[in-house]
Design a protein around this motif. Structure first.
Motif, PDB file in Angstrom:
ATOM      1  N   MET A   1       0.837  -1.195   0.000  1.00  0.00           N
ATOM      2  CA  MET A   1       0.000   0.000   0.000  1.00  0.00           C
ATOM      3  C   MET A   1       0.876   1.251   0.000  1.00  0.00           C
ATOM      4  O   MET A   1       1.826   1.363   0.746  1.00  0.00           O
ATOM      5  N   THR A   2       0.541   2.180  -0.875  1.00  0.00           N
ATOM      6  CA  THR A   2       1.303   3.411  -0.993  1.00  0.00           C
ATOM      7  C   THR A   2       0.449   4.563  -0.498  1.00  0.00           C
ATOM      8  O   THR A   2      -0.733   4.639  -0.823  1.00  0.00           O
ATOM      9  N   ARG A   3       1.054   5.429   0.294  1.00  0.00           N
ATOM     10  CA  ARG A   3       0.307   6.603   0.742  1.00  0.00           C
ATOM     11  C   ARG A   3       0.099   7.527  -0.457  1.00  0.00           C
ATOM     12  O   ARG A   3       1.047   7.831  -1.189  1.00  0.00           O
ATOM     13  N   ARG A  49       5.642   7.629  -1.603  1.00  0.00           N
ATOM     14  CA  ARG A  49       4.310   8.250  -1.640  1.00  0.00           C
ATOM     15  C   ARG A  49       4.032   8.689  -3.055  1.00  0.00           C
ATOM     16  O   ARG A  49       4.968   8.900  -3.833  1.00  0.00           O
ATOM     17  N   ARG A 146      -9.510   8.073  -4.487  1.00  0.00           N
ATOM     18  CA  ARG A 146      -8.536   6.984  -4.490  1.00  0.00           C
ATOM     19  C   ARG A 146      -7.846   6.950  -5.834  1.00  0.00           C
ATOM     20  O   ARG A 146      -8.285   7.601  -6.783  1.00  0.00           O
ATOM     21  N   THR A 153      -5.648  -2.875  -8.063  1.00  0.00           N
ATOM     22  CA  THR A 153      -5.072  -2.277  -6.852  1.00  0.00           C
ATOM     23  C   THR A 153      -5.416  -0.795  -6.789  1.00  0.00           C
ATOM     24  O   THR A 153      -5.177  -0.071  -7.751  1.00  0.00           O
ATOM     25  N   ASP A 155      -5.355   2.754  -3.897  1.00  0.00           N
ATOM     26  CA  ASP A 155      -5.065   3.327  -2.582  1.00  0.00           C
ATOM     27  C   ASP A 155      -5.992   4.508  -2.357  1.00  0.00           C
ATOM     28  O   ASP A 155      -6.148   5.349  -3.234  1.00  0.00           O
ATOM     29  N   ASP A 156      -6.597   4.564  -1.179  1.00  0.00           N
ATOM     30  CA  ASP A 156      -7.430   5.721  -0.827  1.00  0.00           C
ATOM     31  C   ASP A 156      -6.539   6.935  -0.593  1.00  0.00           C
ATOM     32  O   ASP A 156      -5.428   6.802  -0.075  1.00  0.00           O
ATOM     33  N   THR A 158      -5.200   9.791   1.505  1.00  0.00           N
ATOM     34  CA  THR A 158      -5.238  10.139   2.925  1.00  0.00           C
ATOM     35  C   THR A 158      -5.784  11.551   3.091  1.00  0.00           C
ATOM     36  O   THR A 158      -6.480  11.834   4.068  1.00  0.00           O
TER      37      THR A 158
END
Ligand SMILES: [Zn+2]
Ligand SMILES: [Zn+2]
Length: 469
Positions: A1-3, A49, A146, A153, A155-156, A158
């Motif tokens: 998972m990537t920020r 990131r 996201r 795949t 990522d949400d 942040t």
């Protein structure tokens, strides 16, 4: 998972909100073009990131919609494929945005399936580097999103944040219990302000006259993360204005960043500090600069300022640039002090330091020469082709501190709007001798940095920031 996080100009947020949340309460959609910032290692987490910067909003029109209602929308993907071709040419990425005016305030199973399909199209068309972002505007005012890095795949985000007259942040994170140390501030500015300060990454470029009061104030306001860039050591001539510095620091040639570290660690207010003891344009610092949310430019060097000037527009990272000019005019036998402090906000929508004639490109070039080829610089100095460092600038602690405070107040305004809806000022000059603040304008023709939207939010390019040499 990537920020992953995303920034957009306030005008883009307004355009998306008015396109997606209409009086008809139906779902609507838009395409979004954005630039990408790949951060190999965030200085505070040592993790990779990605940050996306919105560049353009393109509404999905009535004739593209195949079906829509209060709780669904679907549309033809022809334009998506066309935009993928354009994105490949321009070195950017394509995403979508849609709304849930009546809820739910999360992506639906249908959204998951549709977006995976779009991510597959992007992957097949533009290769494995394609990133497909998706934004969701909900009827309750929340915004989430996201990014898909492959068809299976995502990522949400942040954080989704705006730049411009107001720096808004939409975040999923539950706020932690706040330290009692910030109670009195929260009474004035609200708990939300301190919580945002906790989440922001602040860059402070220059830990000297105007930088050291910034470094005193930010931690006491709850700043969660600060990165300081300064190669210099403390000298006796700094002691009249450098907060925290002692005679012993000057005697021991201690670095200014070490003084900052000692001060901030003794405050023990929970600020994470990272220090960088070289010139801000050092190649290894690129990830650190790109990781920041706001940067205070407290440097006197023109080349450093020129670099931050570009960073603000390429990466959507607001730079608050500070300047102080003290001059003594001798008229007859009378000494007259001229004292001006300046705070300038650099971001798309505001004029840059070149257009405000604050950065002088030829002095910047001389500074680069002095750094990169000292012997050639000395040779030219002898022949008077370069102007040399000149006389030391006058400096008084009350004025340097006042400029730092003006800069911090602009930050408070952008985060809270305490001066009212029109209270944000992109260029403010304080005339200390006349006890007044003025707002000088910029050149009428904006330059190739601030005036050309094609570099705004462009993100990673080769060379970095389009700077050659
Ligand atoms: Zn949906
Ligand atoms: Zn400009």
């Amino acid at each position: 998972m990537t920020r992953a996080d995303l920034t957009l100009q306030g005008s883009h947020l307004d355009a998306l909100a008015s396109t997606l949340l209409r009086a008809d309460r139906m779902e609507h959609a838009a395409y979004v073009l954005y630039g990408v910032s790949h951060i190999g290692s965030d200085p505070f987490t040592q993790e990779p990131r990605i940050r996306l910067m919105v560049r353009e909003v393109i509404p999905v029109t009535e004739d593209e919609i195949t079906s829509s209602g209060f709780d669904h929308i679907s549309w033809k993907t022809d334009k998506f494929v066309k935009l993928l071709a354009r994105a490949e040419r321009e070195g950017v990425q394509v995403g979508i945005a849609h709304s849930h005016p009546g809820g739910p305030t999360h992506f639906s199973d249908q959204d998951d399936a549709n977006e995976a399909e779009l991510a597959r199209l992007a992957f097949n068309r533009n290769g494995t580097g394609a990133l497909t972002a998706s934004l969701l505007f909900c009827g309750d005012g929340s915004v989430l999103g996201r990014v898909w890095s492959s068809p299976d795949t995502f990522d949400d985000f942040t954080t989704i944040s705006t730049i411009g007259p107001r720096w808004k942040r939409f975040s999923r994170r539950a706020s932690d219990e706040l330290d009692q140390a910030f109670d009195r501030q929260s009474l004035a500015l609200g708990q939300e302000f301190t919580a945002i300060m906790r989440s922001l990454r602040f860059g402070v470029v220059g830990g000297g006259g105007t930088g050291s009061p910034i470094l005193q104030q930010l931690p006491r306001m709850g700043a969660g993360f600060i990165g300081v860039f300064d190669p210099d050591t403390v000298e006796d001539t700094n002691l009249n204005r450098l907060y925290g510095a002692t005679r012993a620091d000057a005697d021991d040639h201690r670095k200014k960043i070490e003084v900052a570290r000692r001060e901030i660690s003794e405050m023990a207010l929970g600020t994470r500090l990272e220090t960088f003891d070289g010139w801000v344009g050092t190649e290894q610092y690129q990830d650190a600069l790109k990781s920041m949310d706001v940067i205070f430019g407290c440097t006197d060097d023109h080349d450093g300022r020129a670099l931050l000037n570009r960073l603000a527009y390429y990466y959507h990272i607001p730079v608050i640039d500070l300047g102080l000019a003290l001059r003594v005019a001798e008229q007859d036998t009378e000494r007259r002090l001229e004292a001006e402090g300046r705070v300038t906000i650099l971001e798309p929508g505001s004029a840059c330091l070149l257009c405000r004639r604050i950065v002088n490109p030829s002095i910047a070039a001389e500074e680069a020469l002095r750094r990169n080829d000292p012997s050639e610089y000395e040779r030219r100095k002898k022949e008077a082709y370069v102007r040399g460092e000149g006389n030391p600038a006058p400096a008084v602690i009350s004025f340097t501190t006042s400029v730092a405070t003006m800069a911090i107040e602009e930050l408070i305004q952008r985060l809270t709007g305490f001066r009212g809806p029109d209270g944000s000022v992109s260029n403010r000059v304080r005339k200390f001798t006349r006890i007044e603040d003025v707002r000088p304008g910029a050149m009428l023709q904006p330059c190739r940095i601030c005036g050309q939207s094609h570099i705004h939010g462009l993100g990673d390019t080769k060379p970095f920031l389009g700077r050659v040499g």
